[in-house]
Structure formats: C-alpha cells, structure tokens
Design a protein around this motif. Structure first.
Motif: not given
Length: 407
Positions: A58-63, A235-238, A353-358
């Motif tokens: 979910v983080a890759i599209p953001t990066l 991206n992360s909440l679901p 990207f950092y928040l979702a991946s972390s």
C-alpha cells in the motif's frame, strides 16, 4: 497578479472551468492512487502476504507518486500542465486496463501496479499549479484548497473498493475504476486550459537552485507531516481496522472513509483559515493537535467506537494543515510554483510512504503498530519546532513584501 490585491471576488478572478477540471482530475486520480489500501486485506489474504509486505504494497504507490510529482512539476513548466496531466491520465488508464484484463497473481505484481498508480498520485503536481496560476495572491488559499479537495477521491476508494471487490472480485475493481477515469479525462480535455500567466520554463537545474533555499526543505517537511499523515493513514487504516478489531474489509472501508472524508472536507477550510489568520498560526495549531492525537492513538484504542473518532479528528487536523501549507507555498515561491509543487508533493509522498510502510514493519516486528504512530507524532513535533524557528524570519522578509496577504 504577482502581488497585491486585484479587487475582484474569488469567482471573478480566475477560470472556473479549469478549477473544476483540476479538482475532478485530482479527485479520480486520488481515488485510484490509494485503491490498494482498502483492497489490501482482501489481496493479502489471497496472495498470503505478511504485515510488512502488506504495508509495502500500500506504500509503493505513495513513493512512486512522490518521485513522479517531481517529473510532473518539471514537465508542467516545460509543456504545460494540461498536456502533462493528459499523459499521466493515459498511462493510468492503460495500466489499470492491463491489470484488469490479465489479473495480478503475485506480490511483485501488486508492486508493479503500485508504480503505475504512482502516476495518479503525481496528479497533484499538475492540478494544483493548473488552478493556482489563474488566481492572484489573496485568493491562493481558496483556489489551492478547492483544487486540492480532490483528496476526497480517497473517500470513494475507501467506501466502494472493498464493497465492489466483494460483489465482483477484486480484479474487476480495476476495470470498474476505468469508468469515472475515462469520463473525467474527456471533461478535462474539453474544460482545462493553461493560464496565460505562465513563467518561463525552468531547467532541471532549477530544482537544485530551489533546494539551495532552506525554505524549500522546510515546506517539504511541513507537507511530509500533514499530507504524508493523510495519505499514509488513508492507505493503512483498512488493514489497521481489520487486523486490530476483526471487522470485515467492507466495514473497515466505511470506517476509513469517515476519517478520509473529514480530512478532504476541511482542506479548503485550512486554506481559508490560513488566508484569514495566516498559514503559520494555522500550522502551529495543526502540529500540536496532530502530535497529541497520534500519541493517544499509539496507546491502542480499546474499541472501534474509540478508534474511529480519533482517526476522524486526526485526518481532519492534517487536512487543515494541507490547505495551510499550500496557502504559504505560492506566496514564497510564486515564480517557481511548478517546481515547488513537485518538490513539496514529493515531501508529502515520502511522508506517506514512510508512515504506511513503518506501520506494517512495526506490526511485523512488535505485534503492534504503536511504535509507528509514536515516531510520526515525533515528526509532527519536529515540524512544529521548525515552524517556530522560521516564523519570525518569514514574517519580516518575504512575508512583509506581500501586500494584503497574511502569512
């Protein structure tokens, strides 16, 4: 239009068809940019992904969107925002059509689609200057806020992606997304128009020149926290809701949509508040409140009825911050707005990207996402300290040179 007030009302001052086209393009682009977030619980179950892989997916599209925003900022200055946006929309439509037709059967396939969806995230660096360049300084907050309300596209992804996946299968969601994308693409081609007040094209070295300015880095940090927090949580909440409270992906999507809707709704309010009280004051409050809310979230809300209001308040706060940052950017870098929109957008994308991946890595390593929330709260405090350090200089230098506009 470089400084001072025009005396015209907001609706008289600019070009409404372009403003509306910029908003719609931003809206549907953001809808597909974050669509892997609400689909993540379903896709990860089918493909057998661990929490870190899920977070990365979910983080890759953001990066990718962050990097491509710089490309789009550069292209927008060279060939115009309208043509740049046209190219990006064609790439996204083609990529989704291929994913829909052939399907995705591996983790690597989700990452490849994520890169293509990054072109949708890069719409930011097109739609905002496309709208902004039609408006004088005293209306920048409102213009950028309305165009930037395309953040609301993330609401549609959260509301409908999991629901459609349940009804038709998650691969068919990519095909269904093509319907609004193509409709808006046609409208964009008809309605959008580049402003006649275009600065001279910037060479690639202009990015290096702008990055010599400390203010550029500050804006990248400020937006990295506000927009990075907004899109990272979108991206992360679901996944957070399905893993933490055992709800279905559809219910998780509804809970996410409530918070994302609030963050999108108040973005124009952030611009208007910054026009009224100054972007610095507005952002100061934003960072204090956001840091406090993230610390509370890190304690691990015991129930969905506690978690959902907390995230609604957090994304609402960050949404106000998004509008406030982009009230300030055109005042400081009006002639470099294309370059700066790309750079600041890059900062926002990196933050997301950092928040979702972390959060995914924290969940894998510790069994909880709490550490990820705490570190991001610390970043909000760093942004607050930075804003406090620069505000006096800003108000006495470039801020003092702009008549009739509060910073």
């Amino acid at each position: 239009m470089e400084s001072g007030q025009t005396g015209k009302s907001f609706w008289q001052a600019g070009h409404r068809p372009t403003l509306f086209a910029a908003f719609l393009y931003f809206d549907v682009a953001f809808m597909v940019w974050v669509m892997l977030g609400p689909l993540a619980p379903i896709i990860s179950k089918e493909l057998g992904l661990d929490p870190a892989q899920k977070g990365l997916m979910v983080a890759i599209p953001t990066l990718a969107g962050a990097v491509l925003r710089i490309v789009n900022g550069f292209l927008g200055d060279r060939i115009g925002q309208k043509l740049t946006g046209t190219i990006s929309q064609v790439i996204v439509i083609a990529g989704l059509a291929i994913a829909w037709h052939f399907g995705i059967s591996s983790f690597e396939g989700t990452l490849a689609l994520g890169v293509i969806l990054g072109f949708a995230g890069a719409s930011f660096a097109v739609s905002l200057p496309l709208a902004s360049r039609w408006y004088p300084p005293e209306h920048q907050g409102k213009a950028m806020g309305i165009a930037g309300m395309g953040n609301s596209g993330t609401v549609f992804a959260a509301l409908f992606a999991a629901l459609l996946a349940k009804a038709y299968g998650w691969t068919n969601v990519f095909g269904l997304a093509l319907i609004p994308l193509i409709a808006v693409f046609v409208f964009y081609l008809i309605a959008a128009k580049d402003s006649p007040n275009q600065p001279a094209p910037k060479p690639l070295s202009a990015y290096a020149e702008v990055l010599k300015e400390a203010d550029a880095w500050w804006f990248m940090l400020f937006y990295g926290v506000t927009f990075g927090g907004f899109v990272g949580l979108s991206n992360s909440l679901p996944t957070y809701y399905t893993d933490g409270f055992g709800v279905t992906p559809v219910i998780a999507g509804y809970c996410t949509a409530a918070a994302v809707f609030m963050g999108s709704l108040v973005r124009p309010m952030g611009g208007a508040l910054a026009d009224r009280f100054g972007g610095i004051k507005t952002l100061t409050v934003v960072y204090i409140v956001a840091a406090a809310l993230l610390c509370v979230i890190a304690t691990g809300p015991a129930s969905l009825t506690i978690a959902v209001p907390l995230f609604i308040a957090t994304l609402g706060t960050l949404g106000v911050g998004n509008g406030a940052v982009f009230q300030l950017v055109p005042q400081r870098f009006r002639k470099e707005i294309g370059v700066m929109t790309g750079l600041v957008g890059f900062g926002g994308g990196v933050g997301g990207f950092y928040l979702a991946s972390s959060l995914g890595f924290a969940k894998k390593l510790t069994g909880s996402a709490s550490l990820g929330f705490l570190i991001f709260a610390a970043l909000a405090v760093v942004a607050l300290l930075g804003l406090t350090a620069v505000k006096s200089r800003w108000r006495t230098t470039w801020g003092a040179a702009i008549q009739g506009v509060r910073i």
